[in-house]
Scaffold this motif. Sequence first.
Motif, short mmCIF file in Angstrom:
data_model
loop_
_atom_site.label_atom_id
_atom_site.label_comp_id
_atom_site.label_asym_id
_atom_site.label_seq_id
_atom_site.Cartn_x
_atom_site.Cartn_y
_atom_site.Cartn_z
N GLY A 342 2.43 11.14 22.08
CA GLY A 342 3.02 12.25 22.82
C GLY A 342 2.21 12.65 24.05
N LEU A 343 1.47 11.69 24.61
CA LEU A 343 0.60 11.99 25.74
C LEU A 343 1.29 11.80 27.09
CD1 LEU A 343 -2.66 10.28 24.43
CD2 LEU A 343 -2.10 12.71 24.42
N ILE A 344 2.50 11.24 27.07
CA ILE A 344 3.27 11.10 28.30
C ILE A 344 4.19 12.31 28.41
CG2 ILE A 344 4.95 9.71 29.56
CD1 ILE A 344 3.81 7.25 28.26
N ARG A 345 3.96 13.13 29.43
CA ARG A 345 4.69 14.38 29.60
C ARG A 345 6.00 14.17 30.36
NH1 ARG A 345 -0.01 15.64 32.26
NH2 ARG A 345 1.25 16.23 34.08
N LEU A 346 6.96 15.03 30.10
CA LEU A 346 8.20 15.06 30.87
C LEU A 346 8.12 16.22 31.84
CD1 LEU A 346 10.88 14.40 28.10
CD2 LEU A 346 9.71 12.75 29.56
N GLU A 347 8.26 15.93 33.13
CA GLU A 347 8.15 16.95 34.16
C GLU A 347 9.42 16.98 35.00
OE1 GLU A 347 5.83 19.03 34.22
OE2 GLU A 347 4.07 18.13 33.25
N GLY A 348 9.73 18.17 35.53
CA GLY A 348 10.92 18.35 36.35
C GLY A 348 10.63 18.23 37.83
N LYS A 349 11.63 18.60 38.64
CA LYS A 349 11.55 18.46 40.09
C LYS A 349 10.38 19.22 40.71
CE LYS A 349 16.50 17.78 41.03
NZ LYS A 349 17.66 18.31 41.79
N GLU A 350 10.09 20.39 40.15
CA GLU A 350 9.10 21.26 40.78
C GLU A 350 7.66 20.93 40.42
OE1 GLU A 350 10.07 23.45 43.07
OE2 GLU A 350 12.07 22.63 42.70
N TYR A 351 7.46 19.96 39.54
CA TYR A 351 6.10 19.59 39.15
C TYR A 351 5.32 19.11 40.38
CZ TYR A 351 2.26 16.79 37.25
OH TYR A 351 1.03 16.24 36.98
N LEU A 352 4.09 19.60 40.52
CA LEU A 352 3.22 19.19 41.63
C LEU A 352 2.40 17.98 41.20
CD1 LEU A 352 1.95 22.64 42.99
CD2 LEU A 352 3.94 21.31 43.70
N VAL A 353 2.63 16.88 41.85
CA VAL A 353 1.96 15.64 41.49
C VAL A 353 0.45 15.79 41.69
CG1 VAL A 353 1.74 13.18 42.02
CG2 VAL A 353 3.98 14.29 42.12
N GLN A 354 -0.32 15.30 40.71
CA GLN A 354 -1.77 15.38 40.75
C GLN A 354 -2.37 14.02 41.09
OE1 GLN A 354 -3.31 18.53 40.25
NE2 GLN A 354 -1.12 19.04 40.39
N ASP A 355 -3.53 14.03 41.71
CA ASP A 355 -4.20 12.78 42.03
C ASP A 355 -4.47 11.99 40.75
OD1 ASP A 355 -5.62 11.02 43.94
OD2 ASP A 355 -7.37 11.56 42.74
N GLY A 356 -4.07 10.73 40.75
CA GLY A 356 -4.30 9.88 39.59
C GLY A 356 -3.17 9.85 38.59
N ASP A 357 -2.11 10.62 38.82
CA ASP A 357 -0.96 10.56 37.92
C ASP A 357 -0.34 9.17 37.93
OD1 ASP A 357 -1.10 13.16 37.05
OD2 ASP A 357 0.53 13.92 38.31
N VAL A 358 0.02 8.70 36.74
CA VAL A 358 0.81 7.47 36.61
C VAL A 358 2.21 7.92 36.22
CG1 VAL A 358 1.02 5.23 35.50
CG2 VAL A 358 -1.25 6.23 35.85
N ILE A 359 3.20 7.60 37.04
CA ILE A 359 4.52 8.21 36.90
C ILE A 359 5.62 7.16 36.81
CG2 ILE A 359 6.17 9.85 37.88
CD1 ILE A 359 3.92 11.08 39.48
N GLN A 360 6.59 7.42 35.92
CA GLN A 360 7.83 6.67 35.92
C GLN A 360 8.95 7.67 36.14
OE1 GLN A 360 8.71 4.31 32.42
NE2 GLN A 360 10.47 3.36 33.36
N PHE A 361 9.74 7.44 37.17
CA PHE A 361 10.83 8.37 37.52
C PHE A 361 12.13 7.92 36.87
CE2 PHE A 361 7.83 8.77 41.09
CZ PHE A 361 7.65 10.14 41.08
N ARG A 362 12.83 8.89 36.29
CA ARG A 362 14.15 8.65 35.75
C ARG A 362 15.16 9.28 36.72
NH1 ARG A 362 13.40 4.65 32.15
NH2 ARG A 362 11.79 5.18 30.63
N PHE A 363 16.18 8.50 37.09
CA PHE A 363 17.16 9.01 38.05
C PHE A 363 18.52 8.38 37.80
CE2 PHE A 363 15.68 5.04 39.70
CZ PHE A 363 16.69 4.52 40.49
N ASN A 364 19.54 8.97 38.38
CA ASN A 364 20.90 8.47 38.23
C ASN A 364 21.69 8.77 39.49
OD1 ASN A 364 23.21 7.36 37.00
ND2 ASN A 364 23.90 9.41 36.39
N VAL A 365 22.28 7.75 40.08
CA VAL A 365 23.11 7.95 41.27
C VAL A 365 24.44 7.26 41.10
CG1 VAL A 365 21.22 8.24 42.91
CG2 VAL A 365 21.99 5.93 42.36
#
Length: 365
Positions: A342-365
């Motif tokens: 449970g160490l991978i957090r779910l963040e929304g649009k307003e989350y401020l990206v931090q230096d060193g973050d490893v991110i996978q974006f989920r999106f739908n168009v």
Amino acid sequence: MSFKCGVIGLPNAGKTTLFNALTGLEAQAACYPFCTIEPNIGRVFVPDPRLQVVAQIAGAQKITQTYIEFVDVAGLVKGASRGEGLGNRFLGNIREVDALIHVLRHPRDPGSVGTEVTGNCREDLAIIQYELVMADLETVNNRREKTMKMVKTGERHYKEELSFLDKLEAHLNQGGMARDLMGEDEGSFFLQELFLLTAKPVLYVFNMHEDISVQERQVLREELMHALGDESAEILTLCARLQAELNDFTLEERREFLEGLEWSDTGVEELIIASYRLLNLITFFTAKGKETRAWTLPKGTRAVTAAGKIHTDMERGFIRAEVIPFETLKQESSFVKARDKGLIRLEGKEYLVQDGDVIQFRFNV
């Protein structure tokens, strides 16, 4: 969006040599004024050992570093704000960059003989600062004339702008830099619209001869700090010619070449990192498929904007960001283990990206 640092200074201060050291390119450098006429532009990869670690954990076959751009422009001379030398052409080139790397040359460097370099860091510094201030005063005066006409509309915005412009003009006339006022809420918006040269953040590089001792370097550095007065700027000392020569050496050749000299081979790396810091930038990482990649963002960027850095569709159809800090991922050494804990957090649009973050974006168009 790329971030640019303009390399400025008097003619023959070593700007192009430093540019070559940074980029590994071979722009022409010579000991005469205006050797550089058209600006040289080069992308410089930002050294970051974290990228390799993320790639190993992700099992990536391809690694893509992030970068910043360096622009080597013609030397600035006395009277440039009045058209001397390359005048407005020079000033126009540096108006387009985000930050300035101001190169000053060691007074006893043989390469400075017979050039615009005076041999006195205080005088050389004053020449550049004066010309930048004069150019900014012209910009402010032109804007002030337009704003005075708009004040007649009675709109409060123009009255506030005129008041700030008066304050800014007085500050510049006293030799102050526009960046001194950047922290003032009342003027930050107006300053951003003016694109003033003295509003840009500055990193000072003292280009010294390779024979200068560590003790002498420290003395000269302190002299420059004293000349800067209250300006809280970072100062780096290096030998641009030496750093440029190292580009052609293997690691073993570097060690042999530097043996007995009191210089390290990390001067260029320190400058790149300092420039990144000067621009207030951070790095985040993505690991998808066969590629692990580093991305550059201004500090304080929201997750949805970071997604748009990768692709506009990601920003438009943003759902969420799955985030794990680099140190946490390194400690777990596995995305699967980190997710199970449970160490991978779910963040929304307003989350401020931090230096060193490893991110996978989920999106739908």
